[in-house]
Design an enzyme around this catalytic site. Structure first.
Site, PDB file in Angstrom:
ATOM      1  CB  SER A  37      -0.904   0.016   1.240  1.00 11.55           C
ATOM      2  OG  SER A  37      -1.726   1.174   1.243  1.00 11.55           O
ATOM      3  CD  GLU A  93      -7.645   2.570  -1.551  1.00  8.45           C
ATOM      4  OE1 GLU A  93      -7.916   2.545  -2.772  1.00  8.45           O
ATOM      5  OE2 GLU A  93      -6.567   2.137  -1.092  1.00  8.45           O
ATOM      6  CG  HIS A 117      -5.366  -1.426   2.609  1.00 16.34           C
ATOM      7  ND1 HIS A 117      -5.374  -0.940   1.309  1.00 16.34           N
ATOM      8  CD2 HIS A 117      -4.684  -0.515   3.343  1.00 16.34           C
ATOM      9  CE1 HIS A 117      -4.747   0.212   1.261  1.00 16.34           C
ATOM     10  NE2 HIS A 117      -4.317   0.496   2.484  1.00 16.34           N
ATOM     11  CG  ASN A 118      -6.751  -2.106  -2.046  1.00 17.26           C
ATOM     12  OD1 ASN A 118      -5.913  -2.013  -1.154  1.00 17.26           O
ATOM     13  ND2 ASN A 118      -6.444  -1.973  -3.319  1.00 17.26           N
ATOM     14  CE  LYS A 145      -2.532  -2.744  -1.098  1.00 23.00           C
ATOM     15  NZ  LYS A 145      -3.334  -2.611  -2.314  1.00 23.00           N
TER      16      LYS A 145
END
Length: 301
Positions: free
Chosen positions: A122, A179, A175-176, A172
């Site tokens: 990231s 986001e 995470h996205n 990840k």
């Protein structure tokens, strides 16, 4: 550490430059030779084929190769690379790959005696150059081999071991997804302020204030501030149609499969899909954030 590095896009080339700056040796390869030439100017050893990467790592036992290629191209690169390696050599997938495919690849490589790690990265191109955030999956012993190098690539405390194969890409992916939701909330909030009838609110000034001590202080607000400075408050040259690159969709699909409600992430994904042909100021705000942290082309076509 001496490392083969395949994939010199906007993330990969910046990461190679940082590796070299931190004293590591890099054998750099890319499908287009122009990117290899750029890496050589930074101090890397150029390799103009996958075979040449392996040949230039012959003095290494085990060979260590980082792949930074689009996930749809990853299997074809592995098909070319793996037959050239020896048992005990190590491959890292530093791209955004679906975690179930990562688990599959780890099993297939294990059967051939090849070690594998998945690293979710990231921070965008700027993070790749100046310090990223990394989430690592794989065998703990393999992670420990690379920990000092990973530390060199990251901001202080910006990395960690997430668990067995696939865990890095899983974390990840989530995470996205998060986001997506955060960017969507920022976009909606700034459109509400943009269209306030009672006031003429200075939105760039809002980003400055929000990013100094408020509860929602964040990199995303900072990137929106940068976007306003570059494009103006109306974001006239920015598309109000928002693309998505897959990770938000994977998060929604995973949440449904394991029975976890994720209405915010799902709604933000749906907004991006619905924005095609239906641009809005919210879309402009989301797009300009994507441009500032990821270098995505979000100009009006």
């Amino acid at each position: 550490m001496k490392l083969g590095y395949i994939g010199l896009g906007k993330m990969g080339l910046n990461m190679v430059e940082r590796l070299l700056e931190k004293g590591h040796e890099v054998v750099a390869n890319n499908r287009s030779p122009e990117s290899v030439d750029k890496a050589v100017k930074f101090g890397a050893e150029g390799a103009y084929s996958v075979q040449e990467v392996v040949e230039k790592l012959e003095d290494q036992n085990p060979k260590k190769i980082w792949l930074m290629v689009p996930w749809k191209a990853l299997d074809s690169v592995l098909d070319e690379l793996v037959p050239l390696l020896n048992k005990g050599d190590i491959i890292i997938d530093g791209g955004n790959s679906p975690y179930l495919e990562t688990i599959r690849r780890s099993k297939e490589l294990h059967e051939k005696g090849i070690e594998f790690m998945d690293i979710g990265v990231s921070g965008g191109p700027g993070g790749a150059r100046n310090g990223a955030c990394m989430m690592v999956g794989g065998e703990k012993e393999t992670y420990e081999i690379f920990e000092n190098m990973i530390k060199d690539l990251c901001v202080p405390e910006g990395y960690g071991y997430m668990g067995k194969h696939g865990a890095g890409h899983y974390v990840k992916m989530v995470h996205n997804g998060i986001e997506y939701g955060m960017m969507q909330a920022i976009g909606e909030g700034f459109e509400i302020m943009k269209k306030a009838e009672e006031f003429d609110i200075n939105l760039p000034e809002v980003t400055k204030v929000y990013n100094h001590g408020s509860v929602i202080e964040s990199s995303l607000i900072g990137w929106l501030k940068d976007g306003y400075e570059k494009y103006g408050e109306d974001l006239e040259d920015i598309s109000g149609e928002v693309s998505h690159s897959g990770e938000g969709l994977w998060t929604v699909e995973t949440a449904k499969r394991i029975g976890v409600p994720a209405p915010i992430i799902e709604g933000s994904l749906q907004f991006r899909e619905d924005s095609q042909g239906n641009p809005s100021y919210t879309g402009k705000v989301v797009s300009v954030q994507r441009n500032q942290f990821g270098g995505h082309d979000v100009s009006k076509s």
